[in-house]
Structures are given as C-alpha cells and as structure tokens.
Design an enzyme around this catalytic site. Structure first.
Site, PDB file in Angstrom:
ATOM      1  N   GLU A 118      10.384  26.178  71.201  1.00 36.30           N
ATOM      2  CA  GLU A 118      11.293  27.465  71.417  1.00 36.30           C
ATOM      3  C   GLU A 118      10.599  28.470  72.070  1.00 36.30           C
ATOM      4  O   GLU A 118       9.808  28.853  71.666  1.00 36.30           O
ATOM      5  CB  GLU A 118      11.892  28.304  69.943  1.00 36.30           C
ATOM      6  CG  GLU A 118      12.737  26.566  68.776  1.00 36.30           C
ATOM      7  CD  GLU A 118      13.853  27.852  68.222  1.00 36.30           C
ATOM      8  OE1 GLU A 118      14.512  27.048  67.983  1.00 36.30           O
ATOM      9  OE2 GLU A 118      13.401  28.435  67.316  1.00 36.30           O
ATOM     10  N   CYS A 132       9.992  35.303  75.791  1.00 30.20           N
ATOM     11  CA  CYS A 132       8.777  35.222  74.752  1.00 30.20           C
ATOM     12  C   CYS A 132       8.067  33.388  74.739  1.00 30.20           C
ATOM     13  O   CYS A 132       9.463  32.754  74.764  1.00 30.20           O
ATOM     14  CB  CYS A 132      10.138  35.669  74.198  1.00 30.20           C
ATOM     15  SG  CYS A 132       8.838  35.142  72.080  1.00 30.20           S
ATOM     16  N   CYS A 139       3.402  27.024  62.680  1.00 28.04           N
ATOM     17  CA  CYS A 139       1.783  28.240  62.359  1.00 28.04           C
ATOM     18  C   CYS A 139       1.673  28.243  61.027  1.00 28.04           C
ATOM     19  O   CYS A 139       1.848  28.062  60.509  1.00 28.04           O
ATOM     20  CB  CYS A 139       2.715  29.567  62.923  1.00 28.04           C
ATOM     21  SG  CYS A 139       1.726  31.082  63.241  1.00 28.04           S
ATOM     22  N   CYS A 143       3.215  33.672  56.981  1.00 25.15           N
ATOM     23  CA  CYS A 143       3.634  35.011  56.877  1.00 25.15           C
ATOM     24  C   CYS A 143       4.738  34.463  56.004  1.00 25.15           C
ATOM     25  O   CYS A 143       5.537  33.740  56.330  1.00 25.15           O
ATOM     26  CB  CYS A 143       3.571  35.772  58.196  1.00 25.15           C
ATOM     27  SG  CYS A 143       2.762  36.856  58.585  1.00 25.15           S
ATOM     28  N   CYS A 146       8.193  34.685  58.033  1.00 25.27           N
ATOM     29  CA  CYS A 146       8.811  34.233  59.129  1.00 25.27           C
ATOM     30  C   CYS A 146       8.517  32.897  58.970  1.00 25.27           C
ATOM     31  O   CYS A 146       8.523  32.252  58.259  1.00 25.27           O
ATOM     32  CB  CYS A 146       7.480  34.536  59.664  1.00 25.27           C
ATOM     33  SG  CYS A 146       7.497  34.224  61.986  1.00 25.27           S
ATOM     34  N   CYS A 369      12.595  37.865  66.870  1.00 26.08           N
ATOM     35  CA  CYS A 369      11.550  37.934  66.210  1.00 26.08           C
ATOM     36  C   CYS A 369      11.115  36.648  64.944  1.00 26.08           C
ATOM     37  O   CYS A 369      12.518  37.768  64.213  1.00 26.08           O
ATOM     38  CB  CYS A 369      10.688  39.061  65.602  1.00 26.08           C
ATOM     39  SG  CYS A 369      10.188  39.965  67.332  1.00 26.08           S
TER      40      CYS A 369
HETATM   41  N1  SAH Z   1       1.517  35.532  65.498  1.00 27.64           N
HETATM   42  C1  SAH Z   1       1.738  36.619  65.704  1.00 27.64           C
HETATM   43  C2  SAH Z   1       3.373  35.918  66.589  1.00 27.64           C
HETATM   44  C3  SAH Z   1       4.576  36.629  65.712  1.00 27.64           C
HETATM   45  S1  SAH Z   1       5.869  36.898  66.026  1.00 27.64           S
HETATM   46  C4  SAH Z   1       1.747  37.962  65.066  1.00 27.64           C
HETATM   47  O1  SAH Z   1       2.264  37.611  63.709  1.00 27.64           O
HETATM   48  O2  SAH Z   1       1.792  38.656  65.637  1.00 27.64           O
HETATM   49  C5  SAH Z   1       6.138  38.183  66.526  1.00 27.64           C
HETATM   50  C6  SAH Z   1       6.465  39.686  65.647  1.00 27.64           C
HETATM   51  O3  SAH Z   1       7.990  39.308  65.034  1.00 27.64           O
HETATM   52  C7  SAH Z   1       5.203  39.450  64.584  1.00 27.64           C
HETATM   53  O4  SAH Z   1       5.458  41.284  64.387  1.00 27.64           O
HETATM   54  C8  SAH Z   1       5.973  39.562  63.220  1.00 27.64           C
HETATM   55  O5  SAH Z   1       5.550  39.929  62.044  1.00 27.64           O
HETATM   56  C9  SAH Z   1       7.332  39.878  63.374  1.00 27.64           C
HETATM   57  N2  SAH Z   1       8.286  39.079  62.759  1.00 27.64           N
HETATM   58  C10 SAH Z   1       8.137  37.691  61.980  1.00 27.64           C
HETATM   59  N3  SAH Z   1       8.972  37.052  61.266  1.00 27.64           N
HETATM   60  C11 SAH Z   1       9.817  38.149  61.509  1.00 27.64           C
HETATM   61  C12 SAH Z   1      11.419  38.481  60.940  1.00 27.64           C
HETATM   62  N4  SAH Z   1      11.852  37.743  59.859  1.00 27.64           N
HETATM   63  N5  SAH Z   1      12.172  39.529  61.560  1.00 27.64           N
HETATM   64  C13 SAH Z   1      11.709  40.543  62.526  1.00 27.64           C
HETATM   65  N6  SAH Z   1      10.353  40.527  62.167  1.00 27.64           N
HETATM   66  C14 SAH Z   1       9.781  39.831  62.557  1.00 27.64           C
END
Ligand code: SAH
Length: 380
Positions: A118, A132, A139, A143, A146, A369
């Site tokens: 996406e 974006c 991934c 996390c 996420c 995000c």
């Molecule tokens: N792998 C990268 C990019 C991830 S997406 C990273 O970890 O930074 C970009 C941001 O969105 C990251 O800070 C991630 O932690 C955050 N993120 C992930 N899931 C989320 C959610 N459900 N709500 C808000 N932010 C989120």
C-alpha cells in the site's frame, strides 16, 4: 530391525528432507526480488554506453514523458525493445481508496510475483502532497500496535518499486486535474522497516534527489531504531542528509520492550550514544532528527512515562518529539484519552521539550500510520 523397515524409514527421511528443501526453495523464490530496471536494461543492451540508461531513467521522471515512445533522442529500435520488455511502472494499480475529506488517497498496488503493498497520498499543510511509501512487503519488526507488524515479512521492495510509488501518484495527479498536482514531500512511513532495506532505500533517495525537485529536507525516513544501520549511515558518505525519525514510543525500557519486540535492555542508552554521535557529526542537522511517540492509553502515556521521556530528551539535548495519536488496528491497545494526551503534552512543554502533535489523516480508509496492511480479501 528388518532391512525392509530400515529402508522404508530411510525413504521417509529422504522424502522429508526433499520436502523441506523444496519448501525452503519455494520460500526462497517467493522472497526473491525481481531484476531492477538497470539490470534488465543491461541484459537487453550489454554494449550500450552509460548515458543511454540515464536517458531512460530521466524520461521515467520527465513531466511530459508518458511512455518510452516519447523519448525523442533514442533510436526507434531501442524504444521498441524497452517498451516490450521493461514495464514503464513496476507497480500496478489494484484499487485506489479516497477519504471522505478527499485529502487522503490510499492505493493497493501489485508488484512482481503478485504480492501487494500500500502507498498513501496526503494533502499537506502547504496545500501540496506528501507521498507515504512502503519499503517492504510486510515487516519483520512486529511492533504490537502496528497492523503491518502482524503480517510478518515477505520481501524487500526494489528501489524501482519504492520510487514508482511516487511516480504512480504523479501519474494519478496528472489524471485528476481538479487536484493540485505538486508532490512536495516523501515519507518512508508505509509498510516495512526502511533501514532493513538499506541499499534499496538509499538508491531510492538518490533517484528522488537526482530526478525530482523534492529536496533532502522534504524527505523523511522513519525507523524502528535499527542501531547497526543507524551507525552505518553515520559513516556512509553517500547517505544523503534527509530527515530521520526514530520510533521511540517509550523512554522506559520495559514499556518499549513490551510494545516493540525488536527493543532490548540497553537500547535507550545506545540510542543516546548514537544521537550524540549524530549531533557531533551533523550539528547543522539537529532539526532533522525527530523521535516519534504513539500515544497508547495507560501503556506509555502516564506521568511516569512523561518524566522518563523528559529525562531522555534532556540526555540527548532536546530533540523534537512527535506525539502520534494511535490509529486503531485491532490490537489490544486503546488511544490515549484526550485529557491524558493533553496533560502529557503540557508536561513535556513545561519541561522545555520541543513537542509536536501529528494530525491523523485517512483513518476512514485505513491509510493512517500503522494501519497499512493488505487486507485479506485483497491478497491474491
Ligand atoms: N518501520 C518504520 C516505519 C513505520 S510506520 C518505523 O518503525 O518507524 C511510521 C510510524 O507509524 C512509526 O513511528 C510507527 O511506529 C507508527 N505507527 C505504527 N502503528 C501505528 C498505529 N497503529 N497508530 C499510530 N502510529 C503507528
């Protein structure tokens, strides 16, 4: 044991070994990346001088160029071969979603091998567009808050597949004249961990900086905090001075480990050391470093967590903290209550920490995000 029984057992073991090897091979092939445009070009035209590929590459980003046939200073035969053999775009549109406010679009695109990722287009404060991009299919960082983290990891995207997400939106905007057309920013905040795909992300940055008018301060790479890679980029003269965002999410080690399985006991101390080294090397890029902090109710938004974050910010010499409202992903977490969010932010501000709050966009189309996941009904 009779000879027959032994031989039958050996057969079973051999069969099992073959099955495992085959499965591994299929998995390996599955995760293999396709050839890049450059590699395909070199196979087709092994004797072509270097400027020929540059001509093709320039054309890919040309505003008025819509296909290889528009490259006027290239022979017809070469143009025809390229048109036939190298796709103009390495991502194919499956579906585009539009937010109710019409300020966010999300595209599901298919890449070589049939996998889907996406990419999101968001209107920014300057009334232009931010793209974006995803850097991996899935991934490996897992996390817990996420959505992409629940998919597991399939493969890295090539630099063509990453940069083509920007080209995809450029083409999209050129077809939607009612929308302003300029893409001014690119963020690596889609699916995947960009620094786990270091070389392809670096090549994508080179392509963007060479062929578009998007400059280093308008590009942000967000990382979970892969320290070996963060250290590598400090010593890499060809890593460009783009903005970096580190997903901190808690300055309390136990909380961070609970939220992010990739974290470990002395991560925060090592991150402080890395940040000091970053500032020693790039004092002028102080404003280029951000720490992201997704606000989860009663998980990392209590007074204890605010105090830990203030201590951390003071240790690293007051970096910018970007508080992110949690976007619902079906995880066990809840977003911070408005009162808790405000109290947390106010406490940081009182302590002199530079803090900003991220605006949520596209949550109605699961484009915010952490919400990026190729939904099950879209998986081929
Ligand atoms: N792998 C990268 C990019 C991830 S997406 C990273 O970890 O930074 C970009 C941001 O969105 C990251 O800070 C991630 O932690 C955050 N993120 C992930 N899931 C989320 C959610 N459900 N709500 C808000 N932010 C989120």
């Amino acid at each position: 044991m009779s000879y027959d029984k032994l031989s039958c057992e050996i057969d079973c073991v051999v069969f099992l070994a073959y099955t495992i090897c085959f499965y591994d091979r299929v998995n390996f092939l599955w995760s293999m990346m396709p050839l890049s445009r450059k590699e395909q070009f070199d196979v087709l035209f092994p004797d072509a001088p270097a400027f020929r590929f540059r001509q093709f590459e320039e054309a890919l980003f040309g505003v008025s160029v819509q296909s290889v046939s528009d490259i006027s200073n290239m022979s017809l035969a070469m143009r025809e071969t390229i048109t036939e053999k190298i796709p103009w775009l390495s991502v194919r549109e499956v579906r585009v979603f539009e937010s109710v406010k019409k300020d966010t679009f999300k595209a599901v695109v298919e890449i070589a091998g049939g996998k889907r990722v996406e990419t999101v287009l968001m209107r920014n404060a300057r009334k232009q567009w931010t793209v974006c991009v995803s850097s991996q299919v899935g991934c490996a960082m897992a996390c817990t808050f996420c959505a992409t983290g629940t998919m597991g990891f399939t493969r890295n995207l090539t630099s063509d597949e990453i940069v083509d997400q920007v080209r995809f939106w450029n083409i999209f905007l050129s077809k939607h004249k009612e929308l302003s057309s300029r893409i001014s920013n690119v963020v690596f905040m889609g699916m995947g961990e960009p620094l786990a795909n270091y070389d392809n992300v670096k090549e994508t940055l080179r392509l963007l900086l060479t062929y578009t008018d998007i400059g280093v301060t308008r590009i942000m790479v967000s990382t979970v905090g892969l320290l070996p890679m963060l250290e590598k980029l400090l010593d890499d003269p060809s890593w460009p001075a783009v903005r970096l965002a580190v997903s901190l999410h808690s300055a309390d080690s136990d909380t961070r480990k609970q939220m992010m399985p990739s974290s470990y006991d002395n991560f925060l101390d090592s991150l402080v050391k890395w940040t000091e080294a970053y500032f020693r090397k790039f004092e002028s890029r102080r404003r280029h470093l951000t720490f992201e902090y997704v606000m989860l109710s009663q998980v990392n938004d209590t007074q204890m967590h605010a105090e830990a974050l203030i201590k951390f910010a003071n240790r690293v010499g007051n970096v910018r903290i970007n508080l992110i409202p949690y976007n619902f992903t079906g995880s066990v977490y809840k977003d911070s209550l408005p009162g808790d969010f405000d109290r947390f932010q106010k406490r940081l501000e009182e302590a002199g920490v530079t803090v900003t709050r991220r605006k949520t966009m596209g949550d109605d189309i699961a484009a915010a995000c952490g919400q990026l996941i190729v939904e099950k009904d879209f998986i081929s």
